[in-house]
Design a protein around this motif. Structure first.
Motif, PDB file in Angstrom:
ATOM      1  N   ALA A 105      38.599  67.885 -48.914  1.00  0.00           N
ATOM      2  CA  ALA A 105      39.393  68.628 -49.890  1.00  0.00           C
ATOM      3  C   ALA A 105      40.247  69.609 -49.099  1.00  0.00           C
ATOM      4  N   VAL A 106      41.373  69.971 -49.647  1.00  0.00           N
ATOM      5  CA  VAL A 106      42.254  70.946 -49.013  1.00  0.00           C
ATOM      6  C   VAL A 106      42.614  71.986 -50.062  1.00  0.00           C
ATOM      7  N   ALA A 107      42.469  73.250 -49.705  1.00  0.00           N
ATOM      8  CA  ALA A 107      42.854  74.333 -50.608  1.00  0.00           C
ATOM      9  C   ALA A 107      43.329  75.508 -49.772  1.00  0.00           C
ATOM     10  N   ASP A 108      44.447  76.085 -50.208  1.00  0.00           N
ATOM     11  CA  ASP A 108      45.049  77.204 -49.495  1.00  0.00           C
ATOM     12  C   ASP A 108      45.244  76.826 -48.031  1.00  0.00           C
ATOM     13  N   ASP A 109      44.602  77.499 -47.111  1.00  0.00           N
ATOM     14  CA  ASP A 109      44.780  77.202 -45.690  1.00  0.00           C
ATOM     15  C   ASP A 109      43.501  76.659 -45.063  1.00  0.00           C
ATOM     16  N   THR A 110      42.696  75.966 -45.875  1.00  0.00           N
ATOM     17  CA  THR A 110      41.416  75.445 -45.389  1.00  0.00           C
ATOM     18  C   THR A 110      41.270  73.968 -45.715  1.00  0.00           C
ATOM     19  N   VAL A 111      40.748  73.215 -44.745  1.00  0.00           N
ATOM     20  CA  VAL A 111      40.408  71.806 -44.930  1.00  0.00           C
ATOM     21  C   VAL A 111      38.888  71.724 -44.932  1.00  0.00           C
ATOM     22  N   TYR A 112      38.333  71.060 -45.931  1.00  0.00           N
ATOM     23  CA  TYR A 112      36.889  70.888 -46.047  1.00  0.00           C
ATOM     24  C   TYR A 112      36.574  69.427 -45.777  1.00  0.00           C
TER      25      TYR A 112
ATOM     26  N   HIS B  36      26.392  67.180 -44.205  1.00  0.00           N
ATOM     27  CA  HIS B  36      27.095  68.341 -43.637  1.00  0.00           C
ATOM     28  C   HIS B  36      28.484  68.484 -44.240  1.00  0.00           C
ATOM     29  N   LEU B  37      28.876  69.720 -44.484  1.00  0.00           N
ATOM     30  CA  LEU B  37      30.213  70.037 -44.947  1.00  0.00           C
ATOM     31  C   LEU B  37      30.738  71.156 -44.056  1.00  0.00           C
ATOM     32  N   THR B  38      31.956  70.994 -43.539  1.00  0.00           N
ATOM     33  CA  THR B  38      32.539  71.969 -42.626  1.00  0.00           C
ATOM     34  C   THR B  38      33.889  72.425 -43.161  1.00  0.00           C
ATOM     35  N   ALA B  39      34.155  73.717 -43.086  1.00  0.00           N
ATOM     36  CA  ALA B  39      35.450  74.277 -43.457  1.00  0.00           C
ATOM     37  C   ALA B  39      36.224  74.582 -42.183  1.00  0.00           C
TER      38      ALA B  39
END
Length: 111
Positions: free
Chosen positions: A12-19, A26-29
């Protein structure tokens, strides 16, 4: 940045972060411009569907039906709920509710 995982999926992508999700649970920002890791989250079970981000909250679902809300900036778990059904699709936010399809059921939680 190179993540030390064999498989990368779920994103997912939101604002200035890719998840990005990897290795099942595992989930990484990551900072979208530099690739710098902002935070990591390990779920109790396999993350089965893409996360959803809205209003600073990242929603993610485990294969076994646990739906979690994480602070999108820090990765801290805000809350979680067990649906007791297999998750097949990503959570969706619509009309003030968080919706999650599991098996033959549709769960809707007011936000």
């Amino acid at each position: 940045m190179v993540l030390p995982y064999r498989q990368l999926r779920l994103h997912a992508v939101a604002d200035d972060t890719v998840y990005v999700g990897s290795e099942g649970d595992h989930l990484t920002a990551l900072d979208a411009m530099t690739g710098t890791k902002r935070w990591g989250f390990s779920a109790a079970d396999t993350l089965w569907a893409d996360p959803t981000v809205t209003d600073g909250v990242l929603y993610t679902a485990e294969k076994t039906g646990t739906l979690s809300a994480l602070d999108a900036a820090t990765g801290s778990r805000l809350w979680s709920v067990k649906t007791h059904s297999t998750v097949k699709y990503p959570p969706v936010v619509a009309n003030g509710a968080l919706c999650l399809a599991t098996g033959a059921k549709l769960h809707a939680l007011p936000l």
